[in-house]
Write a protein that holds these residues in place. Structure first.
Motif, short mmCIF file in Angstrom:
data_model
loop_
_atom_site.label_atom_id
_atom_site.label_comp_id
_atom_site.label_asym_id
_atom_site.label_seq_id
_atom_site.Cartn_x
_atom_site.Cartn_y
_atom_site.Cartn_z
N VAL A 38 0.84 -1.21 0.00
CA VAL A 38 0.00 0.00 0.00
C VAL A 38 0.87 1.25 0.00
O VAL A 38 0.62 2.20 -0.75
CB VAL A 38 -0.96 -0.01 1.22
CG1 VAL A 38 -1.64 1.34 1.38
CG2 VAL A 38 -1.98 -1.12 1.06
N THR A 39 1.90 1.26 0.81
CA THR A 39 2.80 2.42 0.87
C THR A 39 3.46 2.68 -0.47
O THR A 39 3.52 3.82 -0.94
CB THR A 39 3.87 2.21 1.96
OG1 THR A 39 3.21 2.02 3.22
CG2 THR A 39 4.80 3.40 2.05
N LEU A 40 3.96 1.64 -1.10
CA LEU A 40 4.59 1.81 -2.42
C LEU A 40 3.59 2.26 -3.47
O LEU A 40 3.90 3.08 -4.32
CB LEU A 40 5.26 0.51 -2.86
CG LEU A 40 6.53 0.12 -2.12
CD1 LEU A 40 7.00 -1.24 -2.60
CD2 LEU A 40 7.62 1.16 -2.32
N GLY A 41 2.40 1.70 -3.39
CA GLY A 41 1.37 2.05 -4.37
C GLY A 41 0.88 3.47 -4.27
O GLY A 41 0.41 4.05 -5.24
N THR A 42 0.98 4.04 -3.08
CA THR A 42 0.47 5.40 -2.87
C THR A 42 1.57 6.44 -2.71
O THR A 42 1.27 7.60 -2.43
CB THR A 42 -0.44 5.45 -1.63
OG1 THR A 42 0.31 5.02 -0.49
CG2 THR A 42 -1.65 4.55 -1.82
N ALA A 43 2.81 6.05 -2.90
CA ALA A 43 3.92 7.00 -2.76
C ALA A 43 3.77 8.13 -3.78
O ALA A 43 3.52 7.90 -4.95
CB ALA A 43 5.26 6.30 -2.94
N ASP A 44 3.92 9.36 -3.31
CA ASP A 44 3.74 10.52 -4.17
C ASP A 44 5.00 11.37 -4.14
O ASP A 44 5.42 11.84 -3.09
CB ASP A 44 2.55 11.35 -3.68
CG ASP A 44 2.32 12.58 -4.53
OD1 ASP A 44 2.79 12.61 -5.69
OD2 ASP A 44 1.66 13.51 -4.04
#
Length: 115
Positions: free
Chosen positions: A73-79
């Motif tokens: 989830v963290t990697l997928g939502t990294a901005d």
């Protein structure tokens, strides 16, 4: 092209190809030896060790599965679209995130622990 340069490039290319082939064969041999060593050690352990090992793997996988989901989830939502990171730093961070995302099968890590 100068014949001497041609020959030098030819031999350099052949040398590179031979080294690549040798390295692949060495890697395969090492993998086979490692696998045989693990099988030998597994066969020498008493059943109680195998049972305890399985129990530890199951309990540890229960910890790893939720953590791997969080990582995904963290990697997928990294901005990286903010102004904090810029230039070479942003590029380096983006490359690192892309590399981690390309290896997004965190279940593989769980499988290596679980069984």
């Amino acid at each position: 092209m100068d014949p001497a340069d041609f020959l030098q490039e030819l031999f350099d290319g052949l040398d590179r190809e031979m080294q690549t082939g040798v390295q692949e064969v060495q890697d395969w041999i090492e993998a086979q030896v490692h696998g045989a060593a693990v099988q030998l050690l597994d066969s020498l352990m008493p059943p109680i060790v195998h049972a305890n090992n399985a129990a530890v793997k199951i309990s540890e996988s229960a910890i790893v599965v939720p953590a791997s989901t969080g990582i995904g989830v963290t990697l997928g939502t990294a901005d990286l679209g903010n102004t904090v990171l810029a230039g070479a730093v942003a590029d380096t961070v983006q490359r690192g995130l892309d590399e981690l995302k390309s290896q997004s099968d965190y279940a593989e890590g769980v499988n290596s622990i679980a069984w």
